[in-house]
Design a protein around this motif. Structure first.
Motif, PDB file in Angstrom:
ATOM      1  N   PHE A 110       0.841  -1.202   0.000  1.00 20.57           N
ATOM      2  CA  PHE A 110       0.000   0.000   0.000  1.00 20.57           C
ATOM      3  C   PHE A 110       0.875   1.251   0.000  1.00 20.57           C
ATOM      4  O   PHE A 110       2.087   1.187   0.263  1.00 20.57           O
ATOM      5  CB  PHE A 110      -0.917  -0.008   1.229  1.00 20.57           C
ATOM      6  N   GLU A 114       2.219  -0.676   4.067  1.00 21.34           N
ATOM      7  CA  GLU A 114       1.616  -1.923   4.547  1.00 21.34           C
ATOM      8  C   GLU A 114       1.557  -2.952   3.416  1.00 21.34           C
ATOM      9  O   GLU A 114       1.525  -2.598   2.223  1.00 21.34           O
ATOM     10  CB  GLU A 114       0.206  -1.643   5.072  1.00 21.34           C
ATOM     11  N   SER A 199      -5.653   0.150   2.929  1.00 22.01           N
ATOM     12  CA  SER A 199      -4.590  -0.313   3.823  1.00 22.01           C
ATOM     13  C   SER A 199      -5.131  -0.575   5.227  1.00 22.01           C
ATOM     14  O   SER A 199      -6.088   0.073   5.668  1.00 22.01           O
ATOM     15  CB  SER A 199      -3.486   0.743   3.861  1.00 22.01           C
ATOM     16  N   THR A 233      -3.428   0.639  -3.225  1.00 17.69           N
ATOM     17  CA  THR A 233      -2.244   0.004  -3.803  1.00 17.69           C
ATOM     18  C   THR A 233      -1.999   0.449  -5.236  1.00 17.69           C
ATOM     19  O   THR A 233      -1.126  -0.091  -5.916  1.00 17.69           O
ATOM     20  CB  THR A 233      -2.428  -1.529  -3.830  1.00 17.69           C
TER      21      THR A 233
END
Length: 555
Positions: A110, A114, A199, A233
């Protein structure tokens, strides 16, 4: 008035335009002269987005922005309607269509660093399922309710029963989503931008924020109205939303798992009027814009601009809310309205080449279209007779139409409204105009049943007729204001039918039934155009209007 200039003036304007474009583009480039991969692409949007969280939205202007930052489990092929892998490389269901397994891509991160895992997928779906309070208003959870039904604890009798059962992550790269009943919404629904994956840190931050209000007066949560909290993402990260300037800035994400975006920055600048968007492109202030007026296409191409046209995958209709006006509950009155309006005139004067009169609530490019529906020719005298037979010679209606926006199926809402108003008045219907700003007033008012009649449309999200018919007629909705259990049962049977050929036959029967019941009047389908400057490598245009702006670069 569109572009219609004498030859000499046109040549001067072309020279001036080229100069301005060079100046405009050059001002966006870095001073280091690195050229090709260090530029800002500015796109003229037709309207403001509603939210930076696509899960709270249902409109194309929001999704155009968020689609660049948030990715979904499934996607569509560039330029087509075939489903392909998104965050999931592969997917499958059990024979019953109630358990969907998604095998995720490895190495996806992300924007906040993350990692994407099966547990993250489940956390996103569980969040939507557990929404409460204002989030259960269809203004904020329209797509969840349309595709997955209600919530863990429904707070209104009008909310449908939940079809989502749960999600499990047997390992880091697998997510298994279970639903109670099969539906024509799956697997296409997993490609909807409303189900873009967030995320884990974003989800944690969202939990501390709340939406508020009810009915037409919804206040979106703060996190969805400013950059810095919502992370996906995608190839771009949303880094700024300047509401005063009407601009959203996205920055290329350096750790994107796929091919890197072709420009450093992507800016969406809201310019509601089509004439102003065209002039901004000609002046070099922007590098592209959507929903080109049909009358402008030839002139723009003559001046060297690129104006690709999408395939037809949309529908414009006149909505009728039976609950809001007792007279509209009578079939003869709705038939009178259908005969009163001259749809051929709208197609010929307002839509681009390739536009067609709609005979039903799906375009003729979608399987399930029927050649055997009841049609309603333009006949003002017959409209008057039908109104007289119904005892509604003095019918008066509030007619809502949107302002400060154009849509793929509706290039010039005010102009289309004026034509329809004139048609209705010729048939003896008194029209009270109700102009409303698109976001949030118009979308919320129409969805909440606040208009007698209104202009609206739909661009398909995925290639199944249920995405059109099911969107409107699967159950009671305030925007239509009718109860018809026979129709709702027909929709339920089609949705649960696993055999595609049989399901298409059921869609044809539904189209024939709907055009006899006539809950509204389908008006047209049309191929929307999008324009780019001569020095732009444009994205592949999509019939679903789902362009990937990471494909954009400068020549």
């Amino acid at each position: 008035m569109r572009i219609a200039r004498p030859r000499a003036a046109k040549m001067f304007a072309a020279v001036l335009t080229i100069g301005l474009i060079v100046t405009g583009c050059a001002s966006d480039r870095d001073d280091d002269g690195s050229g090709g991969d260090s530029e800002t692409f500015v796109f003229g949007a037709a309207g403001d987005p509603a939210s930076l969280d696509p899960g709270l939205a249902s409109d194309g202007e929001t999704f155009r922005v968020t689609r660049q930052a948030f990715e979904t489990l499934l996607d569509h092929e560039p330029g087509g309607t075939e489903l392909v892998g998104g965050l999931a490389e592969t997917w499958e269901s059990n024979p019953e269509g109630t358990e969907w397994t998604f095998n995720l891509r490895d190495g996806v991160t992300f924007h906040d660093g993350e990692e994407l895992t099966g547990e993250v997928i489940c956390a996103n779906f569980d969040r939507w399922y557990n929404w409460s309070g204002t989030y259960q208003n269809t203004t904020l959870s329209y797509y969840w309710q349309t595709v997955f039904g209600g919530f863990a604890e429904n707070e209104s009798e009008e909310t449908p029963d939940p079809n989502y059962v749960g999600c499990e992550a047997p390992d880091d790269l697998t997510a298994v989503i279970e639903v109670a009943e099969p539906s024509a919404n799956y697997p296409g629904g997993f490609s909807l931008q409303a189900f873009g994956i967030h995320s884990p840190k974003s989800l944690e931050a969202y939990a501390a924020d709340e939406a508020s209000g009810e009915g037409e007066n919804i206040t979106f949560p703060d996190y969805s109205q400013e950059a810095g909290t919502a992370f996906g993402t995608g190839p771009f990260e949303i880094t700024d939303w300047n509401k005063g300037n009407g601009e959203i800035t996205l920055t290329r994400f350096g750790d994107y798992w796929g091919e890197a975006a072709g420009v450093d920055e992507l800016v969406f600048r809201t310019i509601p009027e089509e004439d102003a968007r065209r002039q901004a492109l000609q002046a070099g202030d922007i590098h592209g814009y959507d929903l080109v007026a049909p009358a402008d296409v030839a002139a723009l191409e003559e001046d060297g601009f690129q104006v690709p046209t999408r395939d037809v995958f949309n529908l414009l209709y006149l909505g009728i809310t039976q609950d809001s006006n007792e007279a509209l509950g009578e079939l003869e009155v709705r038939q009178a309205i259908a005969h009163a309006i001259d749809r051929e005139n709208i197609v010929n004067t307002q839509l681009p080449d390739g536009g067609v009169v709609a005979t039903q609530f799906v375009p003729d490019t979608v399987d399930g279209f029927s050649e055997d529906v009841t049609t309603y020719e333009h006949d003002p005298e017959l409209a008057r007779e039908l109104l007289a037979d119904a005892g509604q010679e003095d019918l008066a209606v509030d007619f809502c139409y949107p302002t400060e926006v154009t849509r793929p199926y509706m290039p010039a809402p005010a102009d289309i409204y004026e034509l329809l108003r004139s048609d209705l008045e010729e048939a003896g219907v008194a029209v009270n105009p109700v102009p409303l700003k698109w976001n949030p007033d118009y979308t919320e008012t129409t969805r909440d049943g606040g208009c007698d009649i209104y202009l609206l449309g739909w661009t398909g999200d995925f290639n199944d007729a249920y995405n059109f018919l099911g969107t409107w007629f699967a159950g009671y909705q305030k925007e239509w204001g009718f109860e018809n259990e026979e129709l709702f049962d027909m929709m339920a049977a089609a949705s649960a039918e696993p055999d595609v050929e049989t399901r298409v036959g059921l869609y044809q029967e539904i189209n024939e039934y709907v055009m006899d019941f006539l809950p509204g009047v389908p008006i047209s389908s049309s191929p929307p155009s999008i324009a780019f400057a001569p020095d732009v490598n444009p994205p592949t245009v999509s019939p679903l209007t789902q362009e990937n702006f990471a494909e954009v670069s400068f020549t």
